[in-house]
Design a protein around this motif. Structure first.
Motif, PDB file in Angstrom:
ATOM      1  N   VAL A 127       0.833  -1.207   0.000  1.00 42.39           N
ATOM      2  CA  VAL A 127       0.000   0.000   0.000  1.00 42.39           C
ATOM      3  C   VAL A 127       0.865   1.253   0.000  1.00 42.39           C
ATOM      4  O   VAL A 127       0.666   2.165  -0.797  1.00 42.39           O
ATOM      5  N   ASP A 183      -0.413   6.249   0.009  1.00 41.92           N
ATOM      6  CA  ASP A 183      -1.276   5.279  -0.660  1.00 41.92           C
ATOM      7  C   ASP A 183      -0.915   5.037  -2.123  1.00 41.92           C
ATOM      8  O   ASP A 183      -1.748   4.619  -2.911  1.00 41.92           O
ATOM      9  N   LEU A 213      -1.821   1.515  -3.347  1.00 39.55           N
ATOM     10  CA  LEU A 213      -3.261   1.316  -3.492  1.00 39.55           C
ATOM     11  C   LEU A 213      -3.773   2.006  -4.751  1.00 39.55           C
ATOM     12  O   LEU A 213      -4.546   1.429  -5.519  1.00 39.55           O
ATOM     13  N   VAL A 235      -3.070  -6.759  -2.340  1.00 42.24           N
ATOM     14  CA  VAL A 235      -2.477  -5.601  -1.682  1.00 42.24           C
ATOM     15  C   VAL A 235      -2.036  -6.008  -0.281  1.00 42.24           C
ATOM     16  O   VAL A 235      -2.781  -6.640   0.454  1.00 42.24           O
ATOM     17  N   SER A 257      -0.441  -4.679   3.431  1.00 40.94           N
ATOM     18  CA  SER A 257      -0.333  -3.491   4.271  1.00 40.94           C
ATOM     19  C   SER A 257       0.271  -3.862   5.614  1.00 40.94           C
ATOM     20  O   SER A 257       0.047  -4.966   6.119  1.00 40.94           O
ATOM     21  N   TYR A 263      -8.443   1.803   2.959  1.00 38.14           N
ATOM     22  CA  TYR A 263      -7.773   1.205   1.813  1.00 38.14           C
ATOM     23  C   TYR A 263      -8.489  -0.057   1.348  1.00 38.14           C
ATOM     24  O   TYR A 263      -8.744  -0.254   0.166  1.00 38.14           O
ATOM     25  N   ALA A 264      -8.816  -0.927   2.283  1.00 40.66           N
ATOM     26  CA  ALA A 264      -9.493  -2.167   1.930  1.00 40.66           C
ATOM     27  C   ALA A 264     -10.850  -1.885   1.300  1.00 40.66           C
ATOM     28  O   ALA A 264     -11.220  -2.489   0.293  1.00 40.66           O
ATOM     29  N   LEU A 303     -10.532  -0.558  -2.310  1.00 37.41           N
ATOM     30  CA  LEU A 303     -10.148  -1.603  -3.245  1.00 37.41           C
ATOM     31  C   LEU A 303     -11.289  -2.578  -3.492  1.00 37.41           C
ATOM     32  O   LEU A 303     -11.513  -3.027  -4.604  1.00 37.41           O
ATOM     33  N   THR A 331     -14.770  -7.421  -7.197  1.00 41.42           N
ATOM     34  CA  THR A 331     -13.967  -8.081  -6.164  1.00 41.42           C
ATOM     35  C   THR A 331     -13.325  -9.379  -6.611  1.00 41.42           C
ATOM     36  O   THR A 331     -12.526  -9.945  -5.878  1.00 41.42           O
ATOM     37  N   TYR A 386      -6.616  -8.388   0.041  1.00 43.15           N
ATOM     38  CA  TYR A 386      -5.987  -7.406   0.927  1.00 43.15           C
ATOM     39  C   TYR A 386      -5.527  -8.171   2.160  1.00 43.15           C
ATOM     40  O   TYR A 386      -6.348  -8.791   2.839  1.00 43.15           O
TER      41      TYR A 386
END
Length: 107
Positions: free
Chosen positions: A50, A58, A61, A78, A80, A87-88, A91, A96, A101
């Motif tokens: 990220v 970010d 991301l 991703v 982190s 962030y999650a 995304l 999806t 993540y």
């Protein structure tokens, strides 16, 4: 394809993936390099940190979101260091399928 500003983590992941028979097509340290590598040779999947240079906020991301928009066939995972719901959520609010993540501590 791997993108993380930590050389140790990036090269460690590359080695683990190669040992399991996967081909790592590029291993880069920032989002700009990642986007250039994806444009040159779109991968099946990209593992992306990220927070990357230059601001360490970010960039990764934002690169992941751009990859999903421009190359929807590329899966993104991703990573982190911190739990960041923003962030999650960002995304995972788009398509999806092929998106993940994970916290680095859980890998």
């Amino acid at each position: 394809m791997l993108a993380d500003d930590s050389t140790l983590l990036r090269e460690g992941l590359a080695r683990l993936l190669a040992d399991e028979g996967h081909t790592v097509t590029a291993s880069v340290g920032d989002a700009r390099e990642l986007l250039a590598a994806v444009a040159a040779d779109p991968p099946d999947a990209a593992v992306i940190d990220v927070r990357m240079p230059p601001t360490h906020t970010d960039e990764g991301l934002r690169a992941a979101l751009e990859i999903r928009a421009k190359w929807p066939g590329t899966s993104v995972l991703v990573l982190s260091q911190y739990v960041e719901r923003r962030y999650a959520t960002e995304l995972l609010t788009t398509a999806t399928e092929g998106v993940g993540y994970l916290l680095k501590d859980r890998v």
